[in-house]
Design an enzyme around this catalytic site. Structure first.
Site, mmCIF file in Angstrom:
data_model
loop_
_atom_site.group_PDB
_atom_site.id
_atom_site.type_symbol
_atom_site.label_atom_id
_atom_site.label_comp_id
_atom_site.label_asym_id
_atom_site.label_seq_id
_atom_site.Cartn_x
_atom_site.Cartn_y
_atom_site.Cartn_z
ATOM 1 N N SER A 102 38.024 128.976 72.539
ATOM 2 C CA SER A 102 37.454 128.404 73.756
ATOM 3 C C SER A 102 36.029 127.894 73.533
ATOM 4 O O SER A 102 35.805 126.979 72.748
ATOM 5 C CB SER A 102 37.518 129.436 74.884
ATOM 6 O OG SER A 102 37.194 128.872 76.122
ATOM 7 N N ASP A 241 34.846 122.385 77.690
ATOM 8 C CA ASP A 241 34.559 123.274 76.566
ATOM 9 C C ASP A 241 35.567 123.003 75.456
ATOM 10 O O ASP A 241 36.348 122.049 75.536
ATOM 11 C CB ASP A 241 34.561 124.740 77.000
ATOM 12 C CG ASP A 241 35.927 125.233 77.421
ATOM 13 O OD1 ASP A 241 36.776 124.391 77.789
ATOM 14 O OD2 ASP A 241 36.165 126.456 77.373
ATOM 15 N N ASP A 243 38.360 124.145 74.380
ATOM 16 C CA ASP A 243 39.800 124.022 74.630
ATOM 17 C C ASP A 243 40.096 123.370 75.975
ATOM 18 O O ASP A 243 41.248 123.315 76.398
ATOM 19 C CB ASP A 243 40.508 125.367 74.509
ATOM 20 C CG ASP A 243 40.120 126.359 75.603
ATOM 21 O OD1 ASP A 243 39.023 126.205 76.173
ATOM 22 O OD2 ASP A 243 40.902 127.286 75.858
ATOM 23 N N ASP A 245 39.670 124.038 79.127
ATOM 24 C CA ASP A 245 40.177 124.713 80.322
ATOM 25 C C ASP A 245 39.069 124.966 81.341
ATOM 26 O O ASP A 245 39.327 125.518 82.411
ATOM 27 C CB ASP A 245 40.912 126.006 79.972
ATOM 28 C CG ASP A 245 40.010 127.081 79.379
ATOM 29 O OD1 ASP A 245 38.841 126.773 79.043
ATOM 30 O OD2 ASP A 245 40.479 128.225 79.226
#
Length: 444
Positions: A102, A241, A243, A245
Site C-alpha cells: 500500500s 497511494d 495500490d 485504494d
C-alpha cells in the site's frame, strides 16, 4: 485466536525478512490452496500486484504455491487493489490475491486476499489459513497440478468499470486535473480514466522503476501534487497511494482535502438529490466536525475501529452504503465492494460538476477541528499499555479537553508504531496534549 502472520490488512513486512520471503509466500499460497480445495474441486485465483521490484519474486512464489496445491492462477500484472477485487468478482474466481504494501516504501511488501465476492476476508478465514500453514504440505499429483495464464486486458477492463460509476449525463470536459499515482499500481490506469471522461490530464508519479513507489509522491506525500496544481493552474489534483485504494484531493487554490472531507462531500451529494442516507460509518480517527455536520443533516454516524475492513464490517451490519477514513479509504458499496481511490475521486468530481461548486464551497459549513497525529516508534517487546507515565498523560489530556476534544492512542496494525491522535477546537491545545503523550510514550 491470536494470529501469527495476518495484521489489519493482510500480511506485511520488509522484503527478505520473515514473513515476506519467497519460501513463505510459496508455503502461504499452498496453505490457502488447500483451504480452497476443501470446498472446491478446481479453484481459480487471480494475482495482481503494485510496482515494487519485489513483486516479481513474490508473484512467482505464490504462483508456484497455488499450482502445487492444484489451484489455477490468472496473472493480472500491475493493478490497483480495488481492480483485483473487481476482477475477482467479474471473472467468478475463487479468490483474489494482491501483492502490495500500500502506502509503505519499496523495501516493504505484503500479501492480502479478497473473497469471490470482492470483499476482504474475515478473521476466521485468516485463522484457518494460519492453521493450515502449521501442517506439512500435501503436494498435488502431476495430473492435478494447477495451470497459469495471464489476463492481458485486465487494466482495460478495470478502466471501463471505473468509468461506469460516473454519471452518464456528465462529463469532465473543461477541467484540468493533475493525477498523482504515487509511481504505483494505477500509473497506467488513473490518467486514462479521467482523460476518457473528458478532462485535460497532467500525470505525475506515473513513472515507476520498482524502487520509487510512494517516494515523495502520492496520497501520503501530497506536497508534490499541491505544487503541480498551482504551477499548472489546474482545477483539481488527485493523489492515490501505491495500490490506489485511498485518495486525497487538492483544489485550484492548492488546498488539500482529506478522506473525512471527501466522505462528507459524497454524502451531501446524495442528500442534495433526495437520496436516502440513513447512516455513515467512520472510524475512531474521523474528525468530530464531520460527525456533527452529518448529525445536523439527520444522518446517523457510527465509529468503527481503524482500518477499512472494520468500516466495511460495520456498514454490512447496519446495511448502510457509505463510510471511510481520513486517510482516504472511502467506501460506497453501491459502486464497489471495497475502497477505491479512483471511484471515490470520480464520485467527488461528480458532486462538484453537478452542483457547479468547488470543494471549498461544498465544505464551507464543515470546518475541521485541528487534529494532531504523532507516531512513536516502539522498541521490540515494549508494552505501551502498562506504561504508567503514558496512562497519566492520557488521563490528563482527556481531563483538559473535556467534551471539546478527543484523545486516541493505539498501536499500528502494520508497523511497530504507537499512533497518538489528539483533536481539539484549538490547534495549540491539540499540539500540546499530543506532544505530552508522545513524550510519555517514549519515556516508557
Amino acid at each position: 485466536m491470536t494470529r501469527k502472520y495476518f495484521g489489519t490488512d493482510g500480511i506485511r513486512g520488509t522484503v527478505g525478512q520473515s514473513p515476506i520471503t519467497p519460501d513463505f509466500a510459496l508455503r502461504l499460497a499452498h496453505a490457502v490452496g488447500r483451504v480452497l480445495r476443501r470446498t472446491q474441486e478446481r479453484p481459480t485465483v487471480l494475482i495482481g500486484k503494485d510496482t515494487r521490484i519485489s513483486g516479481y519474486m513474490l508473484e512467482s512464489a505464490l504462483e508456484s504455491g497455488f499450482n502445487s496445491a492444484g489451484v489455477d492462477v490468472v496473472l493480472l500484472g500491475p493493478l490497483p487493489t480495488p481492480g483485483v477485487a473487481y476482477l475477482t468478482r467479474a471473472q467468478r474466481a475463487s479468490l483474489g490475491v494482491v501483492i502490495s504494501a500500500s502506502h509503505n516504501p519499496y523495501p516493504d511488501n505484503g500479501i492480502k486476499f479478497f473473497s469471490a465476492q470482492g470483499t476482504k476476508l474475515p478473521d476466521a478465514w485468516e485463522e484457518e489459513v494460519e492453521a493450515a500453514l502449521e501442517q506439512p504440505p500435501v503436494w498435488a499429483d502431476s495430473a492435478s497440478l494447477g495451470k497459469t495464464r495471464r489476463l492481458d486486458d485486465a487494466a482495460g477492463r478495470y478502466i471501463e468499470f471505473c468509468k461506469s460509476t460516473f454519471a452518464n449525463d456528465l462529463t469532465l470536459r473543461g477541467l484540468k486535473i493533475v493525477v498523482d499515482a504515487a509511481h504505483g499500481a494505477a500509473y497506467h490506469i488513473a490518467p486514462k480514466v479521467f482523460h476518457e471522461l473528458g478532462a485535460e490530464v497532467l500525470a505525475i508519479g506515473c513513472a515507476p522503476d520498482g524502487l520509487n513507489i510512494n517516494h515523495q509522491v502520492g496520497a501520503t506525500h501530497p506536497d508534490a501534487l499541491v505544487r503541480a496544481v498551482r504551477a499548472n493552474h489546474a482545477d483539481y489534483g488527485i493523489a492515490l497511494d501505491g495500490d490506489a485504494d485511498r485518495v486525497q484531493m487538492v483544489d485550484a487554490a492548492g488546498r488539500l482535502f482529506n478522506g473525512d472531507e471527501l466522505l462528507y462531500v459524497m454524502v451531501a451529494a446524495r442528500l442534495a438529490r433526495d437520496e436516502h442516507v440513513p447512516g455513515v460509518v467512520g472510524t475512531l480517527m474521523t474528525n468530530m466536525a464531520v460527525e456533527e455536520a452529518l448529525q445536523r443533516r439527520g444522518v446517523k454516524f457510527m465509529r468503527a475501529k481503524v482500518g477499512d475492513r472494520y468500516v466495511l464490517e460495520e456498514l454490512q451490519r447496519q446495511h448502510w452504503l457509505l463510510g471511510g477514513e481520513g486517510s482516504g479509504h472511502l467506501l460506497a458499496l453501491d459502486r464497489h465492494t471495497t475502497g477505491d481511490g479512483l471511484i471515490s475521486a470520480l464520485q467527488v468530481l461528480q458532486a462538484c460538476v453537478r452542483s457547479g461548486k468547488t470543494l471549498a464551497q461544498l465544505l464551507a459549513d464543515v470546518p475541521l477541528f485541528p487534529q494532531v497525529l504523532l507516531n512513536v516508534r516502539l522498541n521490540p517487546g515494549q508494552d505501551w499499555k502498562t506504561n504508567p507515565v503514558l496512562a497519566d498523560a492520557i488521563r490528563d489530556a482527556e481531563a483538559e479537553l473535556g467534551a471539546h476534544g478527543r484523545v486516541l492512542v493505539r498501536a499500528s496494525g502494520t508497523e511497530p508504531l504507537l499512533r497518538v491522535m489528539v483533536e481539539a477546537r484549538e490547534a495549540e491545545q491539540a499540539n500540546r496534549c499530543a506532544q505530552r503523550i508522545a513524550d510519555a510514550a517514549r519515556a516508557g
